[in-house]
Write an enzyme that holds these catalytic residues in place. Structure first.
Site, PDB file in Angstrom:
ATOM      1  N   GLU A 157       0.839  -1.235  -0.028  1.00  6.01           N
ATOM      2  CA  GLU A 157       0.165   0.018  -0.108  1.00  6.01           C
ATOM      3  C   GLU A 157       0.776   1.350   0.065  1.00  6.01           C
ATOM      4  OE1 GLU A 157      -2.887  -0.054   3.397  1.00  6.01           O
ATOM      5  OE2 GLU A 157      -2.642  -2.288   2.955  1.00  6.01           O
ATOM      6  N   CYS A 179       2.991   8.480   1.503  1.00 10.59           N
ATOM      7  CA  CYS A 179       3.495   7.341   2.878  1.00 10.59           C
ATOM      8  C   CYS A 179       3.721   6.061   2.042  1.00 10.59           C
ATOM      9  CB  CYS A 179       2.259   7.166   3.696  1.00 10.59           C
ATOM     10  SG  CYS A 179       2.466   6.384   4.921  1.00 10.59           S
ATOM     11  N   CYS A 200       5.440  -7.184   8.302  1.00  5.42           N
ATOM     12  CA  CYS A 200       6.621  -6.482   9.325  1.00  5.42           C
ATOM     13  C   CYS A 200       6.690  -7.705  10.436  1.00  5.42           C
ATOM     14  CB  CYS A 200       5.996  -5.235   9.858  1.00  5.42           C
ATOM     15  SG  CYS A 200       7.053  -4.488  11.052  1.00  5.42           S
ATOM     16  N   CYS A 203       3.962  -5.144  16.467  1.00  4.35           N
ATOM     17  CA  CYS A 203       3.249  -4.336  17.547  1.00  4.35           C
ATOM     18  C   CYS A 203       1.809  -4.810  17.562  1.00  4.35           C
ATOM     19  CB  CYS A 203       3.218  -3.070  17.061  1.00  4.35           C
ATOM     20  SG  CYS A 203       5.053  -2.345  16.813  1.00  4.35           S
ATOM     21  N   CYS A 224      -1.153  -3.074  15.394  1.00  3.81           N
ATOM     22  CA  CYS A 224      -0.749  -2.796  14.007  1.00  3.81           C
ATOM     23  C   CYS A 224      -1.164  -3.664  12.983  1.00  3.81           C
ATOM     24  CB  CYS A 224       0.808  -2.238  13.955  1.00  3.81           C
ATOM     25  SG  CYS A 224       1.194  -1.944  12.242  1.00  3.81           S
ATOM     26  N   CYS A 248      -1.662   2.245   7.421  1.00  3.99           N
ATOM     27  CA  CYS A 248      -1.217   1.078   6.622  1.00  3.99           C
ATOM     28  C   CYS A 248      -1.227  -0.082   6.786  1.00  3.99           C
ATOM     29  CB  CYS A 248       0.229   1.380   5.847  1.00  3.99           C
ATOM     30  SG  CYS A 248      -0.111   2.137   4.162  1.00  3.99           S
TER      31      CYS A 248
HETATM   32  N1  SAH Z   1       7.629   0.420  11.354  1.00  4.54           N
HETATM   33  C1  SAH Z   1       7.633   1.785  11.314  1.00  4.54           C
HETATM   34  C2  SAH Z   1       6.985   2.604  10.200  1.00  4.54           C
HETATM   35  C3  SAH Z   1       5.613   1.878   9.759  1.00  4.54           C
HETATM   36  S1  SAH Z   1       4.343   2.236  10.927  1.00  4.54           S
HETATM   37  C4  SAH Z   1       7.107   2.407  12.629  1.00  4.54           C
HETATM   38  O1  SAH Z   1       6.439   1.543  13.442  1.00  4.54           O
HETATM   39  O2  SAH Z   1       7.612   3.408  13.039  1.00  4.54           O
HETATM   40  C5  SAH Z   1       3.815   3.922  10.537  1.00  4.54           C
HETATM   41  C6  SAH Z   1       3.153   4.698  11.969  1.00  4.54           C
HETATM   42  O3  SAH Z   1       1.709   3.994  12.236  1.00  4.54           O
HETATM   43  C7  SAH Z   1       3.760   4.169  13.309  1.00  4.54           C
HETATM   44  O4  SAH Z   1       3.863   4.883  14.270  1.00  4.54           O
HETATM   45  C8  SAH Z   1       2.814   3.087  13.911  1.00  4.54           C
HETATM   46  O5  SAH Z   1       2.876   2.721  15.143  1.00  4.54           O
HETATM   47  C9  SAH Z   1       1.507   3.668  13.513  1.00  4.54           C
HETATM   48  N2  SAH Z   1       0.172   2.868  13.276  1.00  4.54           N
HETATM   49  C10 SAH Z   1       0.370   1.492  13.285  1.00  4.54           C
HETATM   50  N3  SAH Z   1      -1.064   0.970  13.380  1.00  4.54           N
HETATM   51  C11 SAH Z   1      -1.678   2.207  13.709  1.00  4.54           C
HETATM   52  C12 SAH Z   1      -2.990   2.475  14.014  1.00  4.54           C
HETATM   53  N4  SAH Z   1      -3.996   1.417  14.110  1.00  4.54           N
HETATM   54  N5  SAH Z   1      -3.452   3.733  14.015  1.00  4.54           N
HETATM   55  C13 SAH Z   1      -2.794   4.651  14.285  1.00  4.54           C
HETATM   56  N6  SAH Z   1      -1.356   4.456  13.912  1.00  4.54           N
HETATM   57  C14 SAH Z   1      -0.908   3.456  13.748  1.00  4.54           C
HETATM   58 FE1  SF4 Z   2       5.877  -3.129  12.195  1.00  3.04          FE
HETATM   59 FE2  SF4 Z   2       3.566  -1.962  12.561  1.00  3.04          FE
HETATM   60 FE3  SF4 Z   2       5.089  -2.106  14.480  1.00  3.04          FE
HETATM   61 FE4  SF4 Z   2       5.947  -0.524  12.515  1.00  3.04          FE
HETATM   62  S1  SF4 Z   2       3.998  -0.352  14.020  1.00  3.04           S
HETATM   63  S2  SF4 Z   2       7.358  -2.079  13.623  1.00  3.04           S
HETATM   64  S3  SF4 Z   2       4.799  -1.675  10.819  1.00  3.04           S
HETATM   65  S4  SF4 Z   2       4.232  -4.044  13.563  1.00  3.04           S
END
Ligand code: SAH
Ligand code: SF4
Length: 374
Positions: A105, A126, A133, A137, A140, A354
Site C-alpha cells: 500500500e 506514505c 512486518c 506491534c 498494527c 497502512c
Molecule cells: N515500522 C515503522 C513504520 C511504519 S508504521 C514504525 O513503526 O514506525 C507508521 C506509523 O503508524 C507508526 O507510528 C505506527 O505505530 C502507526 N500505526 C500503526 N498502526 C496504527 C493504527 N492502527 N492507528 C494509528 N497509527 C498506527
Molecule cells: Fe511493524 Fe507496525 Fe510495529 Fe511499525 S508499527 S514496527 S509496521 S508492526
C-alpha cells in the site's frame, strides 16, 4: 500467476532486476561492461525520471541493439495498480500488486492536511518498505501476519513513480510510514534513498523525507552517520517500559533507555528533525502521567511530538480515547513547551493506518491464512 501457487513460504520467483532499482553509478558501471560511453547512462536516466518512459522501447535515442540488450537483462516497471481509494482532495490509498502476487500500500496525503507543521503546499506520499512486518506491534495491521519479505529498491522507488503517474502530481514530501520497518531493510532503503534524492533520479530533497522506526537503536545510529538531512520519526507509543512492553515487542530488544541513547547520538551528530510519534489507545498508554513523562523525554532530545488517536483495526480490540481526552493528553504535553501536533480525523476508514488493505486482499485470495477477521 494464480493465487493458489503462493504461500507465505513460497520463494520469490527469480526474475530480472528492474532499471528502477539502479543508481547512476550502477548504470554507468553496467554500460562500461558493454563498452557503451558514460553519457548513455545519463540518457537512460533521463528517459526514466524526466520523460517518464513506459518501456525500454521508448528510449529512442539508444540504438536498437542496446535497447535489446537492456531488455534481455532488465525489467522496467515492476508494480501494477490494483485499486485506488479516495479522491483528488482527500487522502488517496493505492494498492499495488508485486511480481510475486503480493501486495503493498502507498498513501497520498493532500496538501491541505500538511504533516508535522510542514507547509500546507506539501503533497506527501506514505511509502511501504516491506510486505508485512516482523516486529508484531500489538495494535498494527501490518505486523499481524508477520513479515513476508523486504521490498527491493525498485519496489520502493516504483511506489512513488506509480503514484505520480496515476495522480498526475509531483510528490514533494515522503514519509516511510507505510507497511514494514524501514530500518530492518536498510540496504534496499539506502539504495532507494540514493535514487529518490539523486538530482539525476527523483530529485526530492533529503529534508523532505522522514523515516519512521519502531526503535531499532543500532540502525538509528547508522542513519545518524549518513551525511544527508533525512528526518527521523520514532514510534514511541509508551513513555515508560512497562507501558511500551505491553504493545511493542521491540521494546524487549531495545528498551526506552537504549533507544534514547541512540537518539542522543543522532541529535549530537546533526541537528536533523526528530519527531516522537505517540498513538493514543484507550486505557493502555493514554494516562496524563504518560503524557508528562513523554514531554520530559521529548525535551531531552529536542524532539517534536505527534499525537495520533488510534485508528481502529478490524479484528483488534484496541480503541481510541474520546476526542476530549485526546485534547487533554495533547495539551498536557504541549503545556510543557514541547511542540505538539495532533490530527483528529472523522470517518477514518480510508485514513486508516497502512497494512489493512493488503491484509484484506491477501486474506481474500488465501495467500494469508489470517487468524483474524479482516
Ligand atoms: N515500522 C515503522 C513504520 C511504519 S508504521 C514504525 O513503526 O514506525 C507508521 C506509523 O503508524 C507508526 O507510528 C505506527 O505505530 C502507526 N500505526 C500503526 N498502526 C496504527 C493504527 N492502527 N492507528 C494509528 N497509527 C498506527
Ligand atoms: Fe511493524 Fe507496525 Fe510495529 Fe511499525 S508499527 S514496527 S509496521 S508492526
Amino acid at each position: 500467476m494464480s493465487s493458489e501457487s503462493i504461500s507465505p513460504k513460497s520463494p520469490i520467483p527469480s526474475i530480472l532486476p528492474s532499471l528502477l532499482g539502479l543508481t547512476k553509478d550502477d548504470i554507468v558501471e553496467i554500460f562500461k561492461q558493454h563498452d557503451e560511453p558514460a553519457y548513455r547512462a545519463a540518457q537512460v536516466l533521463e528517459w526514466i525520471y524526466k520523460h517518464r518512459a513506459n518501456s525500454i522501447e521508448e528510449m529512442t535515442n539508444l540504438s536498437e541493439s542496446l535497447r535489446e540488450k537492456l531488455n534481455q537483462q532488465f525489467r522496467f516497471k515492476t508494480l501494477s495498480s490494483v485499486t485506488v481509494q479516495g479522491s483528488e482532495d482527500t487522502t488517496r490509498k493505492y494498492l499495488f500488486k508485486l511480481h510475486d502476487g503480493r501486495y503493498v500500500e502507498t498513501v497520498l496525503i493532500p496538501a491541505s492536511k500538511g504533516l508535522y507543521g510542514d507547509k500546507a503546499d506539501r503533497l506527501t506520499a506514505c511509502v511501504s518498505s516491506q510486505v508485512g512486518c516482523a516486529y508484531g506491534c500489538k495494535f498494527c495491521a501490518s505486523g499481524l501476519a508477520g513479515l513476508t519479505r523486504n521490498l527491493t529498491a525498485d519496489e520502493i522507488v516504483g511506489q512513488l513513480m506509480m503514484v505520480e503517474e496515476l495522480s498526475g502530481k509531483k510528490i514533494n514530501n515522503i514519509v516511510f510510514m507505510g507497511m514494514g520497518e524501514p530500518l530492518a531493510n536498510i540496504k534496499n532503503l539506502e539504495k532507494a534513498l540514493d535514487i529518490i534524492t539523486g538530482h539525476w533520479g527523483m530529485n526530492i530533497g533529503a529534508r523532505h523525507i522522514t523515516i519512521s522506526t519502531s526503535g531499532l537503536a543500532p540502525m538509528i545510529k547508522k542513519l545518524a552517520d549518513r551525511p544527508q538531512q533525512i528526518r527521523l520519526a520514532i514510534s514511541l507509543h509508551g513513555a515508560t517500559d512497562d507501558v511500551r512492553d505491553q504493545i511493542m515487542p521491540v521494546n524487549s530488544k531495545w528498551n526506552i533507555d537504549e533507544l534514547f541513547q541512540a537518539l542522543h547520538y543522532y541529535k549530537e551528530r546533526s541537528n536533523k528533525r526528530l519527531t516522537l510519534e505517540y498513538i493514543l489507545i484507550k486505557g493502555v498508554n493514554d494516562s496524563l502521567e504518560q503524557a508528562k513523562i513523554l514531554a520530559k523525554r521529548a525535551k531531552s532530545v529536542k524532539a517534536l511530538v505527534n499525537v495520533i488517536p488510534y485508528n481502529t483495526v478490524e479484528g483488534l480490540d484496541w480503541i481510541r480515547p474520546d476526542d476530549e481526552h485526546c485534547y487533554k493528553f495533547r495539551n498536557t504535553v504541549r503545556d510543557t513547551g514541547v511542540v505538539t501536533t495532533m490530527r483528529i480525523e472523522k470517518g477514518h476508514d480510508i485514513d486508516a493506518a497502512c497494512g489493512q488493505l493488503r491484509l484484506k486482499q491477501e486474506t481474500s485470495e488465501g495467500i494469508i491464512k489470517a487468524p483474524i477477521k479482516v
